[in-house]
Design a protein around this motif. Structure first.
Motif, PDB file in Angstrom:
ATOM      1  N   ASN A 211       0.799  -1.181   0.131  1.00 39.29           N
ATOM      2  CA  ASN A 211       0.035   0.135   0.045  1.00 39.29           C
ATOM      3  C   ASN A 211       0.845   1.212  -0.015  1.00 39.29           C
ATOM      4  OD1 ASN A 211      -2.219  -1.440  -0.027  1.00 39.29           O
ATOM      5  ND2 ASN A 211      -2.396  -1.474   2.362  1.00 39.29           N
ATOM      6  N   GLY A 212       0.550   2.025  -0.684  1.00 37.01           N
ATOM      7  CA  GLY A 212       1.436   3.275  -1.110  1.00 37.01           C
ATOM      8  C   GLY A 212       2.752   3.204  -1.964  1.00 37.01           C
ATOM      9  N   GLY A 213       2.870   1.994  -2.293  1.00 35.34           N
ATOM     10  CA  GLY A 213       4.080   1.532  -3.106  1.00 35.34           C
ATOM     11  C   GLY A 213       3.941   2.001  -4.700  1.00 35.34           C
ATOM     12  N   SER A 214       4.874   2.096  -5.411  1.00 37.17           N
ATOM     13  CA  SER A 214       4.672   2.479  -6.673  1.00 37.17           C
ATOM     14  C   SER A 214       4.210   1.641  -7.744  1.00 37.17           C
ATOM     15  CB  SER A 214       6.250   2.892  -7.409  1.00 37.17           C
ATOM     16  OG  SER A 214       7.145   1.403  -7.390  1.00 37.17           O
ATOM     17  N   ARG A 215       3.848   0.427  -7.513  1.00 37.50           N
ATOM     18  CA  ARG A 215       2.988  -0.526  -8.226  1.00 37.50           C
ATOM     19  C   ARG A 215       1.846  -1.092  -7.452  1.00 37.50           C
ATOM     20  NH1 ARG A 215       6.716  -4.724 -11.181  1.00 37.50           N
ATOM     21  NH2 ARG A 215       4.824  -4.860 -12.645  1.00 37.50           N
ATOM     22  N   ALA A 216       1.300  -0.421  -6.186  1.00 33.87           N
ATOM     23  CA  ALA A 216       0.249  -0.829  -5.558  1.00 33.87           C
ATOM     24  C   ALA A 216      -0.923  -0.975  -6.331  1.00 33.87           C
ATOM     25  CB  ALA A 216       0.103   0.233  -4.313  1.00 33.87           C
ATOM     26  N   ALA A 217      -1.220   0.101  -7.496  1.00 38.67           N
ATOM     27  CA  ALA A 217      -2.541   0.018  -8.261  1.00 38.67           C
ATOM     28  C   ALA A 217      -2.304  -1.339  -8.973  1.00 38.67           C
ATOM     29  CB  ALA A 217      -2.459   1.444  -9.054  1.00 38.67           C
ATOM     30  N   GLU A 218      -1.191  -1.739  -9.244  1.00 36.71           N
ATOM     31  CA  GLU A 218      -1.100  -2.981 -10.151  1.00 36.71           C
ATOM     32  C   GLU A 218      -1.633  -4.245  -9.582  1.00 36.71           C
ATOM     33  OE1 GLU A 218       2.484  -3.692 -12.417  1.00 36.71           O
ATOM     34  OE2 GLU A 218       2.903  -1.430 -12.150  1.00 36.71           O
ATOM     35  N   ARG A 219      -1.759  -4.273  -8.370  1.00 34.97           N
ATOM     36  CA  ARG A 219      -2.155  -5.553  -7.505  1.00 34.97           C
ATOM     37  C   ARG A 219      -3.670  -5.963  -8.066  1.00 34.97           C
ATOM     38  NH1 ARG A 219      -1.393  -3.143  -2.166  1.00 34.97           N
ATOM     39  NH2 ARG A 219      -3.614  -3.569  -1.870  1.00 34.97           N
ATOM     40  N   PRO A 220      -3.891  -7.087  -8.509  1.00 32.36           N
ATOM     41  CA  PRO A 220      -5.123  -7.671  -9.002  1.00 32.36           C
ATOM     42  C   PRO A 220      -6.174  -7.806  -7.976  1.00 32.36           C
ATOM     43  CG  PRO A 220      -3.675  -9.411  -8.918  1.00 32.36           C
ATOM     44  CD  PRO A 220      -2.875  -8.365  -8.381  1.00 32.36           C
ATOM     45  N   ALA A 221      -7.102  -7.390  -8.147  1.00 28.52           N
ATOM     46  CA  ALA A 221      -8.562  -7.746  -7.396  1.00 28.52           C
ATOM     47  C   ALA A 221      -8.606  -9.205  -7.373  1.00 28.52           C
ATOM     48  CB  ALA A 221      -9.832  -7.001  -8.012  1.00 28.52           C
ATOM     49  N   GLY A 222      -8.709  -9.644  -5.937  1.00 33.11           N
ATOM     50  CA  GLY A 222      -8.873 -11.064  -5.831  1.00 33.11           C
ATOM     51  C   GLY A 222      -7.632 -11.525  -5.217  1.00 33.11           C
ATOM     52  N   LEU A 223      -6.373 -10.926  -5.253  1.00 34.63           N
ATOM     53  CA  LEU A 223      -5.274 -11.437  -4.553  1.00 34.63           C
ATOM     54  C   LEU A 223      -5.432 -11.392  -3.247  1.00 34.63           C
ATOM     55  CD1 LEU A 223      -2.306 -12.207  -5.364  1.00 34.63           C
ATOM     56  CD2 LEU A 223      -1.543 -10.199  -4.876  1.00 34.63           C
ATOM     57  N   ARG A 224      -5.271 -12.577  -2.493  1.00 35.96           N
ATOM     58  CA  ARG A 224      -5.455 -12.717  -1.003  1.00 35.96           C
ATOM     59  C   ARG A 224      -4.444 -12.144  -0.406  1.00 35.96           C
ATOM     60  NH1 ARG A 224      -6.352 -17.949   1.454  1.00 35.96           N
ATOM     61  NH2 ARG A 224      -7.830 -16.737   2.802  1.00 35.96           N
ATOM     62  N   ILE A 225      -4.646 -10.864   0.261  1.00 33.70           N
ATOM     63  CA  ILE A 225      -3.685 -10.522   1.160  1.00 33.70           C
ATOM     64  C   ILE A 225      -4.530 -10.138   2.561  1.00 33.70           C
ATOM     65  CG2 ILE A 225      -2.287  -8.382   1.849  1.00 33.70           C
ATOM     66  CD1 ILE A 225      -1.312  -9.945  -0.710  1.00 33.70           C
ATOM     67  N   PHE A 226      -3.902 -11.047   3.616  1.00 28.66           N
ATOM     68  CA  PHE A 226      -4.990 -11.100   4.774  1.00 28.66           C
ATOM     69  C   PHE A 226      -4.225 -11.430   6.296  1.00 28.66           C
ATOM     70  CE2 PHE A 226      -4.432 -15.401   2.788  1.00 28.66           C
ATOM     71  CZ  PHE A 226      -4.525 -16.125   3.753  1.00 28.66           C
TER      72      PHE A 226
END
Length: 558
Positions: A211-226
């Protein structure tokens, strides 16, 4: 519905090469092979991870077997595949410890190429940085070692031998108070391994996706980060690697996160991450047995989803395009400090309830929490629920509208260009093992002969996987970790993969702690082409974690 038992238990055939069944419907392959048991090496260690990952060297006809917990690698001669013989044990953990002046833990993976061997070894504790050790195969001499990321779980050479790629899983400690970052190490290899040093190691990090990183917006929806309080880089756990045939990309399974990372080996950077989505068990062809308490085989549709969560992955090329093959094992996070596991029947204890949005069969309406129905199913607390409150790490007051289980009880094929699924084996594994093994062995675990014992969890649990080419066709060999045995598919045409054979050496009438039980818990596989085989016959070598055996199968045209 109750699935009729079409074939008797075939344990008595184990000594003759095991049980086998082939597809006889209209989708059967026109060109087929036959797998037949040849022999095995027995370590004598039950349920001690004495035979996990295997790697075969064509020049010496030796197989290197990871004896995980010991931190060692056993060297087996395969000159007679019907009688593999141990000729040496390499204490890789001790070799590195002497060089580095530290104490190391388990060996996790091994890979060979052109006279070189690489072994991945975790630290002690495993949250510290691990190592990859290098050996000269000809005389088994230790050469050197380099530091990589935390918990190096898988290591592989690129096809051209220019790189060694390492999946650093970065698992947390049991209290979940220390959670190292997952990463991928790329080691540049020269012809003289004695000159290898730490400057040849590049650690590919996922920090830019935080979050806040240069490629945070590229993280795909549905990737589990929990994971609790985890950054993206901490939460991602690289599990297994396959390198594309052209050596351009490494594809890395992110099992707990239900994703795959695509690594550009030339740029030594992450090109993209894909989220794999979920399998709909309510669709025709995706039937499953969901209860371990119903005392029968019941394959039917249920209003639940399965996260693919692949363990082993492999890749191959068709008409210039790369395809990824995954064994969809599934894996939860279940630690003392944090667990995502729930059973449907226990939701009421946390003042939670079900309001499923998928259409329900009228015969199970109002009975979902029954042990004979969905009640025993293990689900994740991290998905499918609204309005949850977290009390001492346990979700309470939840309304579950969707239930997500672990794994897909199948293997899949995905596009290496965009990560889209082009094939899934659906309910094949449970349907075929039900027909083959009957009620005496269906969905049994690898350390118990109790039938139906894994239906509530991940079923047959496909984990091991390798590919092989025979007479111009490509085959996938998939090991079922729990019930045991090998599934064989012709995947020459990715979109139309065809079942060929199921073979198991397991005897469900024998004590699992004895050699009479056969091979239990296939963990790793190595395909040997007929050109590289000591006998001129293609081979499949399998490391079996629970029985501690290394088994060899011959592959012949049918």
């Amino acid at each position: 519905m109750r699935l009729p038992v079409a074939l008797p238990l075939c344990a008595t055939l184990a000594l003759l090469g095991g049980c086998t069944t082939t597809n006889t419907d209209s989708t059967s392959a026109t060109s087929a092979i036959e797998l037949r048991f040849l022999g095995r090496y027995e370590s004598g260690v039950f349920d001690g991870s004495a035979a996990e990952i295997v790697a075969y060297d064509a020049t010496t006809h030796e197989t290197f077997v990871v004896n995980a917990n010991s931190g060692k690698v056993d060297v087996l001669s395969m000159k007679n595949p019907m009688s593999p013989t141990k000729i040496k044990t390499l204490d890789v953990s001790q070799d590195v410890a002497k060089l580095m002046g530290i104490t190391l833990g388990a060996a996790n993976s091994v890979s060979v190429h052109n006279g070189m061997m690489a072994v991945a070894i975790e630290a002690k504790p495993k949250q510290d940085m691990g190592y990859v050790a290098f050996y000269k195969i000809e005389d088994h001499t230790f050469i050197t070692a380099v530091k990589v990321g935390a918990l190096p779980d898988m290591v592989t050479f690129s096809h051209d031998g220019k790189h060694v790629v390492v999946a650093n899983e970065g698992e947390p400690n049991d209290a979940y108070t220390i959670d190292p970052e997952g990463s991928v190490s790329i080691i540049s290899i020269s012809s003289d391994l004695s000159t290898l040093s730490q400057k040849d190691v590049t650690e590919v990090s996922f920090r830019d996706f935080n979050n806040g990183g240069s490629r945070a917006a590229e993280r795909p929806a549905g990737l589990r980060i929990f994971g609790p309080n985890a950054t993206v880089a901490q939460d991602l756990e690289p599990e297994y690697i396959t390198v594309s045939k052209d050596n351009r990309y490494a594809f890395v399974s992110l099992q707990e996160n239900n994703g795959i990372a695509k690594i550009d080996l030339a740029k030594k950077s992450i090109e993209t991450i894909w989220a794999l989505g979920a399998k709909d068990y309510n669709q025709p062809g995706n039937e499953l047995d969901i209860s371990d308490k119903d005392k029968t085989i019941q394959l039917q549709n249920w209003p639940v989803l399965g996260l693919y969560m692949p363990d082993s992955i492999a890749s191959y090329m068709v008409s210039g395009k790369t395809y990824i093959v995954t064994a969809n094992e599934g894996d939860s996070r279940d630690y003392k400090g944090f667990s995502e596991e729930l059973r449907v029947k226990d939701l009421a204890e946390s003042n939670s309830h079900l309001t499923l949005t998928s259409p329900l069969n009228h015969s199970i309406e109002g009975q979902l929490e029954d042990d004979n129905n969905l009640g025993r199913m293990k689900i994740t607390s991290t998905l499918g629920a609204d309005h949850c409150e977290l009390v001492k790490g346990t979700p309470t007051n939840c309304t579950f509208t969707t239930l997500y289980g672990y794994g897909a009880r199948s293997f899949s094929i995905w596009s290496g260009e965009n990560g889209k699924q082009v094939f899934d084996s659906g309910s094949d594994f449970e349907r075929i093992t039900a027909e083959q093994l009957g009620e005496n062995g269906f969905n049994a675990s690898n350390d118990s002969n109790k039938a139906d014992g894994r239906s509530d969890d991940k079923g047959p649990e496909p984990e091991a996987l390798t590919l092989g080419q025979i007479d111009g066709r490509t085959y996938a060999f998939i090991g079922l970790e729990r019930v045991g045995g090998i599934m064989v598919y012709d995947i020459t045409t990715p979109e139309k993969a065809q079942f060929i054979q199921y073979l198991t050496s397991r005897d469900f009438a024998a004590d699992v702690k004895t050699s009479a039980a056969g091979d239990l818990g296939p963990e790793g596989m190595s395909f040997v082409s007929k050109e590289d085989s000591p006998t001129g016959q293609a081979l499949l070598i399998v490391g079996n974690e629970v029985s501690g055996t290394t088994s060899v199968y011959g592959i012949s045209p049918r």
